[in-house]
Write a protein that holds these residues in place. Structure first.
Motif, PDB file in Angstrom:
ATOM      1  N   GLU A  27      38.868  46.210  24.387  1.00  0.00           N
ATOM      2  CA  GLU A  27      40.262  46.560  24.115  1.00  0.00           C
ATOM      3  C   GLU A  27      40.602  47.935  24.666  1.00  0.00           C
ATOM      4  O   GLU A  27      39.861  48.899  24.486  1.00  0.00           O
ATOM      5  N   ILE A  28      41.741  48.003  25.347  1.00  0.00           N
ATOM      6  CA  ILE A  28      42.283  49.267  25.842  1.00  0.00           C
ATOM      7  C   ILE A  28      43.751  49.332  25.447  1.00  0.00           C
ATOM      8  O   ILE A  28      44.565  48.537  25.917  1.00  0.00           O
ATOM      9  N   GLY A  29      44.065  50.270  24.561  1.00  0.00           N
ATOM     10  CA  GLY A  29      45.455  50.417  24.133  1.00  0.00           C
ATOM     11  C   GLY A  29      46.019  49.171  23.488  1.00  0.00           C
ATOM     12  O   GLY A  29      47.206  48.852  23.680  1.00  0.00           O
ATOM     13  N   GLY A  30      45.187  48.457  22.762  1.00  0.00           N
ATOM     14  CA  GLY A  30      45.659  47.243  22.101  1.00  0.00           C
ATOM     15  C   GLY A  30      45.690  46.022  22.985  1.00  0.00           C
ATOM     16  O   GLY A  30      46.150  44.956  22.562  1.00  0.00           O
ATOM     17  N   VAL A  31      45.206  46.137  24.212  1.00  0.00           N
ATOM     18  CA  VAL A  31      45.200  45.019  25.159  1.00  0.00           C
ATOM     19  C   VAL A  31      43.766  44.617  25.443  1.00  0.00           C
ATOM     20  O   VAL A  31      42.924  45.481  25.765  1.00  0.00           O
ATOM     21  N   ASN A  32      43.462  43.334  25.340  1.00  0.00           N
ATOM     22  CA  ASN A  32      42.131  42.827  25.637  1.00  0.00           C
ATOM     23  C   ASN A  32      41.949  42.668  27.143  1.00  0.00           C
ATOM     24  O   ASN A  32      42.749  41.980  27.799  1.00  0.00           O
ATOM     25  N   VAL A  33      40.923  43.296  27.671  1.00  0.00           N
ATOM     26  CA  VAL A  33      40.622  43.240  29.095  1.00  0.00           C
ATOM     27  C   VAL A  33      39.267  42.566  29.274  1.00  0.00           C
ATOM     28  O   VAL A  33      38.292  42.914  28.607  1.00  0.00           O
ATOM     29  N   LYS A  34      39.206  41.602  30.174  1.00  0.00           N
ATOM     30  CA  LYS A  34      37.963  40.874  30.424  1.00  0.00           C
ATOM     31  C   LYS A  34      36.974  41.742  31.198  1.00  0.00           C
ATOM     32  O   LYS A  34      37.362  42.537  32.069  1.00  0.00           O
ATOM     33  N   ILE A  35      35.705  41.558  30.889  1.00  0.00           N
ATOM     34  CA  ILE A  35      34.654  42.344  31.528  1.00  0.00           C
ATOM     35  C   ILE A  35      34.582  42.078  33.029  1.00  0.00           C
ATOM     36  O   ILE A  35      34.117  42.928  33.799  1.00  0.00           O
ATOM     37  N   THR A  36      35.069  40.902  33.464  1.00  0.00           N
ATOM     38  CA  THR A  36      35.031  40.584  34.892  1.00  0.00           C
ATOM     39  C   THR A  36      35.883  41.549  35.710  1.00  0.00           C
ATOM     40  O   THR A  36      35.606  41.766  36.895  1.00  0.00           O
ATOM     41  N   VAL A  37      36.919  42.114  35.104  1.00  0.00           N
ATOM     42  CA  VAL A  37      37.749  43.087  35.820  1.00  0.00           C
ATOM     43  C   VAL A  37      36.912  44.315  36.167  1.00  0.00           C
ATOM     44  O   VAL A  37      37.001  44.858  37.279  1.00  0.00           O
ATOM     45  N   VAL A  38      36.085  44.749  35.232  1.00  0.00           N
ATOM     46  CA  VAL A  38      35.217  45.902  35.478  1.00  0.00           C
ATOM     47  C   VAL A  38      34.189  45.562  36.548  1.00  0.00           C
ATOM     48  O   VAL A  38      33.959  46.349  37.486  1.00  0.00           O
ATOM     49  N   TRP A  39      33.548  44.397  36.418  1.00  0.00           N
ATOM     50  CA  TRP A  39      32.559  43.990  37.417  1.00  0.00           C
ATOM     51  C   TRP A  39      33.188  43.885  38.805  1.00  0.00           C
ATOM     52  O   TRP A  39      32.572  44.255  39.812  1.00  0.00           O
ATOM     53  N   TRP A  40      34.395  43.381  38.856  1.00  0.00           N
ATOM     54  CA  TRP A  40      35.118  43.240  40.122  1.00  0.00           C
ATOM     55  C   TRP A  40      35.276  44.596  40.811  1.00  0.00           C
ATOM     56  O   TRP A  40      34.979  44.741  42.001  1.00  0.00           O
ATOM     57  N   LEU A  41      35.718  45.589  40.073  1.00  0.00           N
ATOM     58  CA  LEU A  41      35.911  46.921  40.647  1.00  0.00           C
ATOM     59  C   LEU A  41      34.582  47.585  41.007  1.00  0.00           C
ATOM     60  O   LEU A  41      34.479  48.283  42.027  1.00  0.00           O
ATOM     61  N   VAL A  42      33.565  47.361  40.186  1.00  0.00           N
ATOM     62  CA  VAL A  42      32.241  47.918  40.485  1.00  0.00           C
ATOM     63  C   VAL A  42      31.696  47.318  41.775  1.00  0.00           C
ATOM     64  O   VAL A  42      31.190  48.033  42.656  1.00  0.00           O
ATOM     65  N   PHE A  43      31.791  46.000  41.896  1.00  0.00           N
ATOM     66  CA  PHE A  43      31.303  45.332  43.108  1.00  0.00           C
ATOM     67  C   PHE A  43      32.094  45.772  44.335  1.00  0.00           C
ATOM     68  O   PHE A  43      31.536  45.913  45.433  1.00  0.00           O
ATOM     69  N   ALA A  44      33.404  45.984  44.174  1.00  0.00           N
ATOM     70  CA  ALA A  44      34.228  46.441  45.300  1.00  0.00           C
ATOM     71  C   ALA A  44      33.804  47.831  45.761  1.00  0.00           C
ATOM     72  O   ALA A  44      33.705  48.095  46.966  1.00  0.00           O
ATOM     73  N   ALA A  45      33.551  48.720  44.801  1.00  0.00           N
ATOM     74  CA  ALA A  45      33.104  50.070  45.150  1.00  0.00           C
ATOM     75  C   ALA A  45      31.740  50.028  45.830  1.00  0.00           C
ATOM     76  O   ALA A  45      31.501  50.737  46.821  1.00  0.00           O
ATOM     77  N   LEU A  46      30.845  49.190  45.323  1.00  0.00           N
ATOM     78  CA  LEU A  46      29.517  49.067  45.919  1.00  0.00           C
ATOM     79  C   LEU A  46      29.595  48.498  47.330  1.00  0.00           C
ATOM     80  O   LEU A  46      28.912  48.983  48.248  1.00  0.00           O
ATOM     81  N   ALA A  47      30.422  47.473  47.524  1.00  0.00           N
ATOM     82  CA  ALA A  47      30.564  46.874  48.854  1.00  0.00           C
ATOM     83  C   ALA A  47      31.159  47.864  49.839  1.00  0.00           C
ATOM     84  O   ALA A  47      30.753  47.912  51.015  1.00  0.00           O
ATOM     85  N   THR A  48      32.118  48.664  49.385  1.00  0.00           N
ATOM     86  CA  THR A  48      32.713  49.679  50.261  1.00  0.00           C
ATOM     87  C   THR A  48      31.671  50.716  50.672  1.00  0.00           C
ATOM     88  O   THR A  48      31.601  51.118  51.838  1.00  0.00           O
ATOM     89  N   TRP A  49      30.861  51.142  49.720  1.00  0.00           N
ATOM     90  CA  TRP A  49      29.807  52.113  50.038  1.00  0.00           C
ATOM     91  C   TRP A  49      28.806  51.526  51.030  1.00  0.00           C
ATOM     92  O   TRP A  49      28.390  52.209  51.979  1.00  0.00           O
ATOM     93  N   VAL A  50      28.433  50.271  50.839  1.00  0.00           N
ATOM     94  CA  VAL A  50      27.483  49.627  51.752  1.00  0.00           C
ATOM     95  C   VAL A  50      28.051  49.565  53.161  1.00  0.00           C
ATOM     96  O   VAL A  50      27.364  49.879  54.147  1.00  0.00           O
ATOM     97  N   LEU A  51      29.307  49.166  53.284  1.00  0.00           N
ATOM     98  CA  LEU A  51      29.911  49.017  54.607  1.00  0.00           C
ATOM     99  C   LEU A  51      30.068  50.348  55.332  1.00  0.00           C
ATOM    100  O   LEU A  51      29.858  50.428  56.548  1.00  0.00           O
ATOM    101  N   LEU A  52      30.428  51.393  54.612  1.00  0.00           N
ATOM    102  CA  LEU A  52      30.791  52.653  55.246  1.00  0.00           C
ATOM    103  C   LEU A  52      29.678  53.687  55.284  1.00  0.00           C
ATOM    104  O   LEU A  52      29.724  54.606  56.108  1.00  0.00           O
ATOM    105  N   ARG A  53      28.670  53.556  54.412  1.00  0.00           N
ATOM    106  CA  ARG A  53      27.692  54.630  54.268  1.00  0.00           C
ATOM    107  C   ARG A  53      26.245  54.222  54.505  1.00  0.00           C
ATOM    108  O   ARG A  53      25.363  55.074  54.378  1.00  0.00           O
ATOM    109  N   THR A  54      25.995  52.982  54.811  1.00  0.00           N
ATOM    110  CA  THR A  54      24.609  52.543  54.953  1.00  0.00           C
ATOM    111  C   THR A  54      24.361  51.928  56.331  1.00  0.00           C
ATOM    112  O   THR A  54      25.290  51.484  57.013  1.00  0.00           O
ATOM    113  N   LYS A  55      23.100  51.893  56.699  1.00  0.00           N
ATOM    114  CA  LYS A  55      22.702  51.263  57.955  1.00  0.00           C
ATOM    115  C   LYS A  55      22.994  49.759  57.921  1.00  0.00           C
ATOM    116  O   LYS A  55      23.377  49.159  58.925  1.00  0.00           O
TER     117      LYS A  55
END
Length: 359
Positions: A198-226
């Motif tokens: 819950e955030i501010g009285g609104v239920n947020v699914k954990i998949t939203v967090v995983w989605w953003l985490v995976f997006a950040a990880l994929a961006t780092w892989v594409l731009l910063r790794t061999k």
């Protein structure tokens, strides 16, 4: 008269220039705004904003926090799979079996745990192994036979579709798996794959967090790794990449296995959200994943794209899917409306890029 004459060297005095040296049209740096608009993710971001504003005006319920949380949830279930699909497309390939592979993973976990009366985590681990094996098979067939990924993964799609239905009926006697909600380990697995907070009285699914985490990880892989450089290289020109030492075989196979990992994760979410799985689901979802990646700026020819673009592409899908419901429109028009909106977003993206890159 002297027999030898000395020619005075011609002296070309360069025009005086101040501290800011004048440049011709070929070297003048384009304004920052144009350089930003040339990036594919900026175009789809503008399209996503346009879709959001449209539904904020036409569907007042969208303005509610719980409605937006639901939209983000729908977007996340698409976006988690769209990310590895996008990386695969940047690498020059695509996977038509991604949709049914999600269901295969969920079916494997459910039937392994229930039929063998084991902790659900055993099913989760077995499902991960099966999903990675499917990706390994697709990648291995591609590099060993040289067949287009369209044909390889179309064959896998048909195989999995038939196996999902046939094996489920054979083992359970039904087209759906049994309810596993009362089995050991279910609550712990649900907390990881299908919980909410819950955030501010609104239920947020954990998949939203995983989605953003995976997006950040994929961006780092594409731009910063061999490895990210390898992905762009094999997608741009496979032969040239191999000539400079890029492990093309490893890169291709690992990208397909990454899609398998995404299918496993989304499959686990579906299983622990609904406690059971319908064996005939998943058909057509692969086109949604590919479309989200394409709208996000990934080229079908490979070698170009990002991880941020598909995030906005998936958000557009979730926005349209739920926006039609909140607007009270006939849901039968969903596909047609979605097609018009997405085609419009692609055309806007293309126009913005061409305008930004025009001399």
């Amino acid at each position: 008269m002297s027999m030898t004459q000395q020619a005075e060297p011609a002296v070309n005095t360069p025009p005086a220039s101040g501290p800011g040296k004048e440049k011709d049209g070929r070297t003048t740096e384009r304004p920052l705004a144009l350089r930003l608009l040339a990036r594919p993710e900026v175009g789809v971001f503008l399209g996503a904003v346009a879709v959001l504003i449209f539904f904020l005006i036409t569907a007042p319920p969208v303005r509610d926090g719980s409605s937006m949380a639901n939209i983000l949830y729908q977007s996340s279930t698409i976006g988690i799979m769209a990310l590895p699909v996008a990386l695969l497309m940047i690498g020059g390939e695509f996977d038509l079996s991604a949709g049914v592979a999600v269901v295969t993973s969920a079916l494997t976990a459910s039937m392994t745990a229930y039929q063998l009366s084991m902790n659900v985590w055993v099913g989760v681990i077995v499902a991960l192994a099966v999903s990675l094996a499917i990706g390994l098979f697709n990648g291995w067939m591609l590099v060993k036979t040289g067949l287009p990924s369209f044909l390889v993964t179309l064959g896998t799609f048909l195989i999995l579709q038939g196996v999902n239905l046939a094996v489920t009926k054979l083992i359970t006697g039904n087209v759906a798996t049994d309810d596993i909600s009362d089995m050991d380990g279910f609550d712990q697995a649900k907390a990881i794959f299908a919980s909410s907070f819950e955030i501010g009285g609104v239920n947020v699914k954990i998949t939203v967090v995983w989605w953003l985490v995976f997006a950040a990880l994929a961006t780092w892989v594409l731009l910063r790794t061999k490895y990210g450089n390898w992905i762009f290289a094999v997608g741009g020109n496979q032969q040239s990449a191999r000539a400079v030492g890029v492990p093309v075989t490893f890169t291709k196979i690992s990208l397909f296995m990454l899609v398998g990992f995404g299918a496993w994760f989304v499959g686990m979410h579906q299983l622990f959200s609904f406690n059971t799985v319908q064996s005939g689901e998943g058909v057509g979802q692969e086109l949604i994943y590919i479309a989200a990646a394409v709208i996000g700026g990934c080229l079908l020819t490979g070698g170009a794209g990002s991880a941020i673009g598909p995030v906005f592409g998936a958000f557009m899908f979730g926005m349209v899917q739920q926006g039609i419901v909140y607007a009270g429109w006939n849901p039968d028009w969903f596909k047609a409306f979605l097609g018009v909106m997405l085609l419009g977003a692609v055309l806007i993206n293309l126009y913005v890029q061409r305008t930004a890159t025009r001399r």
